[in-house]
Enzyme design. Structure first.
Site, PDB file in Angstrom:
ATOM      1  CE  LYS A  78     -45.220  -6.553  -8.305  1.00 35.61           C
ATOM      2  NZ  LYS A  78     -43.815  -6.409  -7.840  1.00 35.61           N
ATOM      3  CB  SER A 104     -44.297  -4.073  -4.964  1.00 31.54           C
ATOM      4  OG  SER A 104     -43.393  -4.686  -5.839  1.00 31.54           O
ATOM      5  CB  SER A 128     -40.718  -6.227  -4.931  1.00 28.17           C
ATOM      6  OG  SER A 128     -40.695  -4.880  -4.535  1.00 28.17           O
TER       7      SER A 128
END
Length: 479
Positions: free
Chosen positions: A83, A164, A188
């Site tokens: 990420k 996310s 997330s």
């Protein structure tokens, strides 16, 4: 040999490379080819912000090590996605998907990145994400970032992508990597893993170091694995977990990690007491509800006890904003400014921004490019810090613990003598996030008309490896 990276697991890839069926270079090249064909072209999934220019060279070096008799771990030569809020030194930018940090490099690797590199992982790229981990605007769509556009679901462009870590989830589902490392503050990892039909683990707070991760909350933030099986998630957690002097929350991580030896990921058929929270079923579509009921029935038919949990105390406090103990965002608003500024001052190489106020001003000066959905959360966090939010913050932390742990997970698991709790889909992910307890998604079914269906399993704090072992047993029943 044709490499099917969509289906391939870490465990299987490690075995095939040991048999010389293909090399890490071959595997990494296939992942990069899929990124080239599908990320901006074809379905334009927009799951990857940038490719690691050194990925193939790293794979070559690891192949040479294998040829010389050195295999670092099961991750040796395995392509992973990270990420974009996880620091990767100078080989790739670290921007949290933001326009403001689009040219920013971290000064060094995050602690978990260092561990993964030492274990032989190959990072193929940085994954797109909901910008600033969805802590900048209340209207920003899931999966959108100013730097990378909006992530699309691999299974259907109209399906949701979840929270996310959406680029990580879509990237793994699409075969851009065999697994990924996402982050979670509240949902997330769990939500995008559900929508991409993956096993996603939000670990107990304090097992995995947060140093080098662009933060929201020191209370709730964690990184975790997103993979195709519980066994693959366990392989990643084994490497990532551990004590780090730069993150005091991990002081006991090595102690808990040693307990991992007590749990295996074989085919033994243990029978579990599984608590089911039917309060949350009201939020499911009929098709998702039917599939989840069938999954629970299959577990029961195979000897597991399904225990109906009558009244789960935190339920109303999740969904009703007028509830006396509604789980608001006071803790996150209070912690964000200091945590973010700590990252900006200690981890960015350029130090272009060192305060939240500077970021806010930059965004205002570049409004069309930087904040198409506004930045009201940034404003609220700045104001909370300036007001001296301490008393509200302490009350909110105490409320979260009382609601989510004392009256919630701890009470429910102990009173019903449960091995784990089951939430349908991703509903209820707020509770383990606030509690700091582990939560894991278990895919049930993927339907190209209705989307993915999943269960979220929650176990006792720091019992992450047992939760993975239970998930491994249960996933065999559902496949």
């Amino acid at each position: 040999m044709k490499i099917n990276v969509v289906k391939l697991t870490i465990k299987k890839a490690a075995s095939l490379m040991e048999q010389h069926a293909f090399s890490s270079y071959d595997l990494t090249k296939e992942c990069l080819n899929r990124i080239e064909a599908m990320n901006q072209k074809g379905p334009a999934l927009q799951a990857v912000l940038e490719v690691n220019p050194g990925a193939l060279d790293a794979a070559r070096r690891l192949d040479q090590e294998r040829a010389e008799g050195t295999v670092r771990s099961l991750l040796h030569g395995i392509p992973l996605l990270l990420k974009d809020n996880i620091a990767t030194g100078e080989d790739m930018h670290t921007s949290a998907g933001s326009f403001a940090l689009r040219d920013s490099f971290a000064s060094r690797d995050a602690s978990l990145v260092r561990r993964l590199r030492e274990a032989g992982a190959v990072f193929v790229g940085k994954a797109n994400m909901t910008e600033w981990a969805n802590f900048i605007s209340y209207t920003m769509p899931d999966g959108f970032s100013a730097r990378g556009g909006r992530v699309k679901n691999y299974f259907h462009p109209d399906f949701p992508v979840g929270g996310s870590s959406s680029g990580c989830a879509v990237g793994v589902a699409a075969g851009f990597a065999l697994a990924a490392v996402g982050t979670e503050t509240s949902g997330s990892i769990v939500k995008p893993s559900v929508h991409s039909s993956l096993v996603g683990l939000k670990p107990s707070i304090g097992l995995v170091s947060r140093s080098g991760i662009i933060p929201i909350s020191t209370t709730q933030d964690t990184a975790g694995p997103m993979a195709k099986t519980a066994e693959d998630a366990a392989i990643l957690l084994d490497i990532m977990a551990g004590c780090d002097s730069e993150d005091l929350a991990t002081v006991s991580a090595d102690v808990w990690k040693r307990q991992r030896a007590a749990h295996s990921y074989d085919c033994r058929r243990e029978h579990y007491r599984i608590g089911v929270l039917r309060q949350f079923f009201a939020h499911l579509t009929p098709s998702h509800k039917s599939l989840i009921e069938k999954a629970l029935q299959r577990m029961e038919d195979n000897g597991h006890q399904i225990i109906e949990v009558g009244n789960f105390a935190p339920y109303e406090n999740i969904f009703d904003e007028n509830a006396p103990d509604y789980l608001g965002e006071e803790v996150l608003l209070y912690e964000f400014k200091a945590a973010l500024e700590g990252y900006l001052q200690n981890w960015t190489k350029e130090r272009t921004f060192v305060t939240l106020k500077q970021l806010i001003q930059y965004n205002e000066n570049h409004r069309d490019q930087a904040i198409p959905y506004g930045q009201e959360v940034f404003y609220r966090a700045e104001a909370a810090a300036e007001r001296g939010y301490d008393s509200i913050f302490q009350k909110a932390k105490a409320r979260d613990y009382r609601v989510c742990v004392t009256c919630g997970l701890e009470k429910t698991l102990q009173e019903n003598k449960l091995d784990l709790l089951v939430f349908p889909h991703f509903y209820g992910c707020t509770v383990p996030a606030r509690a700091g307890w582990p939560a894991l998604t278990l895919p049930v079914w993927i339907d190209f008309q209705q989307g993915a269906t999943a269960l979220t399993l929650v176990g006792n704090q720091y019992d992450d490896w047992r939760l993975l072992q239970m998930a491994s047993v249960l996933e065999r029943l559902l496949n």
